[in-house]
Enzyme design. Structure first.
Site, PDB file in Angstrom:
ATOM      1  N   SER A 149       0.832  -1.201   0.000  1.00  0.00           N
ATOM      2  CA  SER A 149       0.000   0.000   0.000  1.00  0.00           C
ATOM      3  C   SER A 149       0.875   1.263   0.000  1.00  0.00           C
ATOM      4  CB  SER A 149      -0.963  -0.044   1.192  1.00  0.00           C
ATOM      5  OG  SER A 149      -1.969   0.926   1.057  1.00  0.00           O
ATOM      6  N   ASP A 225     -10.044  -5.472  -3.770  1.00  0.00           N
ATOM      7  CA  ASP A 225      -9.507  -4.450  -2.885  1.00  0.00           C
ATOM      8  C   ASP A 225     -10.417  -3.227  -2.932  1.00  0.00           C
ATOM      9  OD1 ASP A 225      -7.947  -2.328  -1.763  1.00  0.00           O
ATOM     10  OD2 ASP A 225      -6.101  -3.383  -2.308  1.00  0.00           O
ATOM     11  N   HIS A 258      -7.290  -6.029   0.521  1.00  0.00           N
ATOM     12  CA  HIS A 258      -6.132  -5.190   0.856  1.00  0.00           C
ATOM     13  C   HIS A 258      -5.401  -5.671   2.108  1.00  0.00           C
ATOM     14  CE1 HIS A 258      -4.128  -1.342  -0.035  1.00  0.00           C
ATOM     15  NE2 HIS A 258      -4.063  -1.095   1.258  1.00  0.00           N
TER      16      HIS A 258
END
Length: 279
Positions: A149, A225, A258
């Site tokens: 991320s 995600d 995620h």
């Protein structure tokens, strides 16, 4: 420089350790974790630097990703720094939001007050921390870098800006085009100011367009995600890579989100990828 060992746990015949030290780059005390594989008892080993995402510390990846077993087999050390400067004197986001300030350093060198006094995460990751690791631990000068991320953004931009320092780069769910992402716009406005030309120095798509020395890259992105369309934009990075024939392998993974469940599912692929380039 003094290192204070604050924890030590044997793992797969190697050792996971946490250390605290004073960072000159960040002007505060910092903590990092290192996994030393069993081979490090007899020889110097290569290092994979792992950069974590928003709200994370050095602990998230080491505790949740399940990387130690294969890293021990492959003879790769893993170093996981914190995600921002910390301490009572370190300025935080005025509204205490999770996506700016403490835990959200974005791996940039801040130029805007009051953040420029402490938020020099780019210098810390690229220069200070590796110098520290290579002096105090049985590692060689072969390095790769990876992240998730915000940390995926950090890993990609750092590798693209320093292609001769890293053998390979990989990322899970990276913020690929932060100048066009709400997370990136907020962070860059606060750390780097209003001049968007300065933002281009920390955007993977913009940096890749100018690349001449290529670092092999692997990116995994979950198709389920929740941040994919608004924040991450891997299709923009893939378009740039295709245009300049950059050695990027982008894998869209059906059903994955995620979370660290996603990272744990594919971390062994990433370790094998880095091992091939670190050997």
């Amino acid at each position: 420089m003094t290192l204070d060992n604050i924890s030590s746990n044997k793992s797969f015949s190697g050792w996971h350790k946490q250390y605290r030290h004073h960072s000159h780059s960040l002007n505060c005390a910092m903590r990092f974790a290192i996994f030393l594989p069993p081979q490090a008892m007899n020889e110097k080993v290569p290092v994979l630097y792992w950069l974590s995402g928003l709200t994370c510390t050095d602990e998230n990846f080491m505790q949740k990703a399940g990387a130690q077993r294969l890293a021990a087999q492959l003879g790769i050390a893993i170093v996981a720094p914190d995600t921002s400067p910390r301490g009572d004197d370190v300025p935080d986001c005025p509204d205490a939001a999770y996506d700016f300030g403490l835990g959200a350093g974005f791996y940039v060198n801040a130029t805007q007050a009051p953040f420029n006094t402490h938020y020099q995460m780019y210098d810390y990751i690229v220069n200070e921390l590796p110098s520290l690791i290579e002096v105090h631990f049985p590692v060689n000068n072969k390095r790769s870098i990876a992240g998730h991320s915000m940390g995926g953004h950090g890993a990609l931009t750092i590798a693209l800006k320093n292609p001769t320092r890293y053998q390979s780069v990989s990322a899970f769910s990276p913020i690929c085009n932060p100048i066009n992402s709400p997370w990136g716009i907020k962070a860059f406005s606060g750390y780097l100011g209003k001049d968007k030309q300065n933002w281009l120095n920390y955007d993977s798509c913009e940096l890749m367009k100018k690349s001449h020395h290529f670092v092999p890259a692997l990116v995994d992105q979950g198709e389920d995600d929740s941040f994919l369309k608004e924040q991450l934009k891997p299709e923009n990075l893939q378009a740039v890579a295709k245009n300049i024939n950059y050695p990027l392998k982008l894998r869209m993974q059906p059903g994955y989100d995620h979370s660290y469940y996603f990272i744990a599912s594919f971390i062994e692929d990433h370790l094998h990828f880095h091992a091939k380039h670190l050997s």
